[in-house]
Design a protein around this motif. Structure first.
Motif, PDB file in Angstrom:
ATOM      1  N   UNK A 167       0.827  -1.206   0.000  1.00  0.00           N
ATOM      2  CA  UNK A 167       0.000   0.000   0.000  1.00  0.00           C
ATOM      3  C   UNK A 167       0.866   1.264   0.000  1.00  0.00           C
ATOM      4  N   UNK A 168       2.063   1.181   0.574  1.00  0.00           N
ATOM      5  CA  UNK A 168       2.994   2.309   0.490  1.00  0.00           C
ATOM      6  C   UNK A 168       3.301   2.624  -0.974  1.00  0.00           C
ATOM      7  N   UNK A 169       3.654   1.591  -1.720  1.00  0.00           N
ATOM      8  CA  UNK A 169       3.999   1.761  -3.129  1.00  0.00           C
ATOM      9  C   UNK A 169       2.782   2.243  -3.910  1.00  0.00           C
ATOM     10  N   UNK A 170       1.621   1.685  -3.600  1.00  0.00           N
ATOM     11  CA  UNK A 170       0.402   2.064  -4.312  1.00  0.00           C
ATOM     12  C   UNK A 170       0.052   3.530  -4.048  1.00  0.00           C
ATOM     13  N   UNK A 171       0.163   3.958  -2.794  1.00  0.00           N
ATOM     14  CA  UNK A 171      -0.140   5.342  -2.461  1.00  0.00           C
ATOM     15  C   UNK A 171       0.756   6.318  -3.211  1.00  0.00           C
ATOM     16  N   UNK A 228      -8.585   3.346 -13.830  1.00  0.00           N
ATOM     17  CA  UNK A 228      -7.953   2.033 -13.689  1.00  0.00           C
ATOM     18  C   UNK A 228      -6.991   2.024 -12.509  1.00  0.00           C
ATOM     19  N   UNK A 229      -6.206   3.078 -12.377  1.00  0.00           N
ATOM     20  CA  UNK A 229      -5.228   3.130 -11.289  1.00  0.00           C
ATOM     21  C   UNK A 229      -5.903   3.248  -9.926  1.00  0.00           C
ATOM     22  N   UNK A 270      -2.723  -0.382 -11.389  1.00  0.00           N
ATOM     23  CA  UNK A 270      -1.696  -0.940 -12.272  1.00  0.00           C
ATOM     24  C   UNK A 270      -0.402  -1.206 -11.523  1.00  0.00           C
ATOM     25  N   UNK A 271      -0.428  -1.049 -10.204  1.00  0.00           N
ATOM     26  CA  UNK A 271       0.814  -1.095  -9.439  1.00  0.00           C
ATOM     27  C   UNK A 271       1.285  -2.516  -9.184  1.00  0.00           C
ATOM     28  N   UNK A 301       4.329  -7.170 -10.608  1.00  0.00           N
ATOM     29  CA  UNK A 301       4.019  -5.868 -11.180  1.00  0.00           C
ATOM     30  C   UNK A 301       2.823  -6.040 -12.111  1.00  0.00           C
ATOM     31  N   UNK A 302       1.935  -5.051 -12.097  1.00  0.00           N
ATOM     32  CA  UNK A 302       0.741  -5.142 -12.938  1.00  0.00           C
ATOM     33  C   UNK A 302       1.082  -4.715 -14.362  1.00  0.00           C
ATOM     34  N   UNK A 303       1.773  -5.580 -15.082  1.00  0.00           N
ATOM     35  CA  UNK A 303       1.985  -5.349 -16.499  1.00  0.00           C
ATOM     36  C   UNK A 303       0.639  -5.441 -17.210  1.00  0.00           C
TER      37      UNK A 303
END
Length: 215
Positions: A25-29, A39-40, A123-124, A147-149
């Motif tokens: 969630x850190x990376x997503x934020x 989408x994101x 997409x993270x 990773x959401x390729x």
């Protein structure tokens, strides 16, 4: 990029198992600050129940986002325990603009339990765990984070959409607040509990009692 984890979720309590998702969630934020299209901003979750670590992690981390900044869709195969579902629903209400009965569905058909738990953050990244058929104490400790390729995201959207169509909306009663046991409510609403107790002794003289009995 993807990697496999051999994290032992059975060695810690629910909060400890859920905390391992905080880094995701850190990376997503951070990614939302760079890109925030529909989408994101979409988060999808497939989980065994509200006490699955991935579900608990989502409920706790939703408080970190601005209200109505994300769109969440959730599928549970079990909707108990009621208090954890209530906590999850209240977290959704604070973070999302839609009613919980619209964004949570129930995979009540046992044929659907072979689906794996999965958390997709825009997409993270996409996290995939064990089958929903396995209970917490018997499931495999191996999971996968990718990773959401475009290919991974397309597969995640397609599988979630198929399971969503096969699932059913939760009954409205499932979203009722958790209440006290019936006996406690009955005692609390008793007229005896509503009337204040007198500090004076309630004593009736014998002659008055006998006179009352004759009438």
């Amino acid at each position: 990029m993807s990697f496999m984890s051999d994290y032992d979720a059975t060695s810690e309590g629910l909060l400890g198992a859920a905390s391992r998702f905080d880094a995701y969630f850190d990376v997503y934020g951070l990614s939302l600050k760079q890109e925030a299209d529909e989408v994101q901003r979409t988060v999808t979750l497939i989980a065994r129940s509200p006490i699955s670590p991935c579900a608990k992690a989502l409920a706790l981390n939703l408080a970190r986002f601005q209200p109505r900044s994300v769109e969440v869709n959730v599928i549970f195969s079990q909707i108990a325990p009621a208090d954890e579902l209530d906590f999850f629903v209240r977290s959704l209400a604070d973070a999302c603009g839609r009613a919980p009965e619209i964004i949570v569905r129930w995979a009540k058909n046992r044929a659907l339990l072979d689906a794996h738990e999965r958390l997709t953050l825009g997409r993270t990244l996409c996290w995939t765990g064990d089958s929903m058929r396995r209970s917490e104490d018997t499931r495999s400790a191996i999971d996968r984070v990718e990773d959401c390729t475009p290919l991974v995201l397309a597969e995640a959207i397609a599988s979630f959409s198929a399971l969503w169509r096969a699932s059913v909306p939760l009954p409205r009663t499932a979203f009722a607040p958790v209440r006290e046991p019936a006996l406690a409510r009955a005692v609390a609403s008793s007229p005896m509990m509503e009337a204040p107790m007198s500090l004076e002794a309630n004593i009736v003289r014998l002659d008055e009692y006998l006179r009352w009995r004759r009438h």
